[in-house]
Design an enzyme around this catalytic site. Structure first.
Site, PDB file in Angstrom:
ATOM      1  N   GLU A 103      -0.580 -12.110   0.242  1.00 42.33           N
ATOM      2  CA  GLU A 103       0.947 -12.427   0.075  1.00 42.33           C
ATOM      3  C   GLU A 103       1.437 -11.861   1.268  1.00 42.33           C
ATOM      4  O   GLU A 103       1.390 -10.718   1.910  1.00 42.33           O
ATOM      5  CB  GLU A 103       1.287 -11.805  -1.244  1.00 42.33           C
ATOM      6  CG  GLU A 103       2.945 -12.045  -1.587  1.00 42.33           C
ATOM      7  CD  GLU A 103       3.392 -11.377  -2.965  1.00 42.33           C
ATOM      8  OE1 GLU A 103       2.398 -11.697  -3.921  1.00 42.33           O
ATOM      9  OE2 GLU A 103       4.379 -11.209  -3.170  1.00 42.33           O
ATOM     10  N   ASP A 105       5.489 -11.297   2.139  1.00 41.70           N
ATOM     11  CA  ASP A 105       7.138 -11.364   1.667  1.00 41.70           C
ATOM     12  C   ASP A 105       8.033 -11.004   2.755  1.00 41.70           C
ATOM     13  O   ASP A 105       7.874 -10.001   3.316  1.00 41.70           O
ATOM     14  CB  ASP A 105       6.980 -10.286   0.765  1.00 41.70           C
ATOM     15  CG  ASP A 105       6.285 -10.305  -0.487  1.00 41.70           C
ATOM     16  OD1 ASP A 105       5.876 -11.411  -0.915  1.00 41.70           O
ATOM     17  OD2 ASP A 105       5.834  -9.384  -1.058  1.00 41.70           O
ATOM     18  N   GLU A 107      11.932 -10.485   1.532  1.00 42.20           N
ATOM     19  CA  GLU A 107      12.853 -10.461   0.339  1.00 42.20           C
ATOM     20  C   GLU A 107      14.110  -9.699   0.878  1.00 42.20           C
ATOM     21  O   GLU A 107      14.178  -8.861   1.632  1.00 42.20           O
ATOM     22  CB  GLU A 107      12.475  -9.614  -0.790  1.00 42.20           C
ATOM     23  CG  GLU A 107      11.098 -10.237  -1.393  1.00 42.20           C
ATOM     24  CD  GLU A 107      10.500  -9.382  -2.359  1.00 42.20           C
ATOM     25  OE1 GLU A 107      10.150  -9.959  -3.599  1.00 42.20           O
ATOM     26  OE2 GLU A 107      10.571  -8.298  -2.370  1.00 42.20           O
ATOM     27  N   THR A 121      10.032  -6.317   3.632  1.00 42.95           N
ATOM     28  CA  THR A 121       8.866  -7.108   3.714  1.00 42.95           C
ATOM     29  C   THR A 121       7.690  -6.230   3.463  1.00 42.95           C
ATOM     30  O   THR A 121       7.749  -5.352   3.088  1.00 42.95           O
ATOM     31  CB  THR A 121       8.304  -7.204   5.414  1.00 42.95           C
ATOM     32  OG1 THR A 121       8.300  -6.048   6.208  1.00 42.95           O
ATOM     33  CG2 THR A 121       9.820  -7.850   6.126  1.00 42.95           C
ATOM     34  N   ASN A 122       6.619  -7.083   2.868  1.00 43.93           N
ATOM     35  CA  ASN A 122       5.427  -6.542   2.409  1.00 43.93           C
ATOM     36  C   ASN A 122       4.196  -7.473   2.608  1.00 43.93           C
ATOM     37  O   ASN A 122       4.355  -8.645   2.894  1.00 43.93           O
ATOM     38  CB  ASN A 122       5.571  -6.398   1.026  1.00 43.93           C
ATOM     39  CG  ASN A 122       4.505  -5.124   0.427  1.00 43.93           C
ATOM     40  OD1 ASN A 122       3.763  -4.649   1.031  1.00 43.93           O
ATOM     41  ND2 ASN A 122       4.713  -5.051  -0.885  1.00 43.93           N
ATOM     42  N   ARG A 131       2.497  -1.988   1.457  1.00 42.67           N
ATOM     43  CA  ARG A 131       2.715  -1.936   2.735  1.00 42.67           C
ATOM     44  C   ARG A 131       4.254  -2.458   3.141  1.00 42.67           C
ATOM     45  O   ARG A 131       4.555  -3.358   4.105  1.00 42.67           O
ATOM     46  CB  ARG A 131       1.886  -3.122   3.753  1.00 42.67           C
ATOM     47  CG  ARG A 131       0.457  -2.744   3.479  1.00 42.67           C
ATOM     48  CD  ARG A 131      -0.526  -3.470   4.363  1.00 42.67           C
ATOM     49  NE  ARG A 131      -1.884  -3.110   4.053  1.00 42.67           N
ATOM     50  CZ  ARG A 131      -2.689  -3.762   3.445  1.00 42.67           C
ATOM     51  NH1 ARG A 131      -2.489  -4.651   2.650  1.00 42.67           N
ATOM     52  NH2 ARG A 131      -3.902  -3.143   3.368  1.00 42.67           N
TER      53      ARG A 131
END
Ligand SMILES: *[C@@H]1O[C@H](CO)[C@@H](O)[C@H](O)[C@H]1NC(C)=O
Length: 292
Positions: A103, A105, A107, A121-122, A131
């Protein structure tokens, strides 16, 4: 004779893979996405060039790409929920399905009127996330549209805001750091209630007197490899968007400025969480020079 027929069929196989590789270029909300949840709260306009997502007291809303992608660049212009957006989460992300998922991300965590949004963010690889890197923005993201991008190829992931790189993760699979290279992902755009955790770690809840919450999206653009089946995924293996460019000096400087001024949280600096040593990918010497 035997050997030439071997190689002819091998090269035929290669050209079949190349032929199967399908690019998604450009973008259109009607053609590229299905409704994921929220029914009429997903409102696509301008012949597929723009969309609003709404959340009210009953539901948020969201869309998911029809295709699965293995590598590509995805750009979305977004104008976030204005006013009191505390508890709302506006998300633009890629995710695979099934076990050990990958994934990427972006957000946006809403806030009280006048308090700053958090861009969170990840990156998950082989089912492992954690992360997080979070930022404040250097503009008011509710006042106008800004472009948010995920650029993912086999060598690295870059996350950009108005074409300024704010985050890079290099592929270091060769030394044992998981990196998303094999699971096709769908692209999601959603608006939902995250008030159990989003704003001041969940202390500030959604204020329904400000409902409906509306976020705007437009000019979705992709340059991505479509991997809806195994042959497609095989054809995407080396995809780099047709260009393998590092970061120019200018982009590196812009990124350094963001990293020095706008980062709120970086898991790689969280020595309390990683008291026994930071994850290997946190060794970032010369990171910006290694980007392809
Ligand atoms: C909301 O505003 C507060 C106060 O400025 C800030 O500490 C916080 O990081 C902001 N964002 C979120 C999502 O809580």
């Amino acid at each position: 004779m035997a050997s030439s027929s071997c190689c002819a069929s091998a090269s035929l196989l290669v050209s079949v893979f190349l032929a199967i590789t399908t690019l998604a270029l450009g973008g259109n909300f009607y053609e590229d996405f299905d409704n994921l949840f929220g029914d009429v709260r997903v409102d696509i306009k301008d012949e597929g060039q723009s969309m609003t997502l709404t959340m009210d007291e009953y539901s948020g809303s969201g869309i998911v790409s029809k295709n699965e992608y293995l590598f590509g660049r995805f750009d979305m212009q977004i104008k976030l929920v204005p006013g009191n957006s505390a508890g709302t989460v506006t998300a633009f992300y890629l995710s695979s399905q099934g076990d050990n998922h990958d994934e990427i991300d972006i957000e946006f965590l809403g806030n009280l009127t006048g308090d700053p949004y958090l861009l969170s963010t990840n990156i998950y690889a082989d089912g492992v996330g954690g992360r997080e890197m979070q930022y404040y923005l250097w503009f008011d993201p509710t006042e106008d549209f800004h472009t948010y991008s995920i650029d993912w190829n086999p060598n690295r992931i870059v996350i950009l805001v108005d074409d300024i790189p704010i985050r890079v993760m290099l592929n270091r699979e060769s030394i044992g750091v998981p990196f998303p290279t094999s699971r096709p992902m769908r692209l999601y755009t959603t608006l939902w209630n995250g008030d159990s955790w989003a704003t001041r770690w969940g202390a500030v809840k959604l204020d329904l007197s400000n409902s409906p919450f509306v976020a705007g999206f437009r000019h979705f653009n992709s340059n991505a490899c479509i991997a809806n089946d195994q042959d497609g995924a095989a054809g995407c293996k080396g995809f780099n968007g047709g260009k393998s460019t590092g970061l120019s000096e200018e982009k590196k400087n812009e990124m350094q400025r963001v990293l020095s001024k706008w980062v709120v949280y970086d898991y790689c600096q969280d020595l309390r969480r990683y008291a026994h040593g930071l994850p290997y990918e946190c060794r970032r010497e010369n990171l910006l020079d290694q980007i392809e």
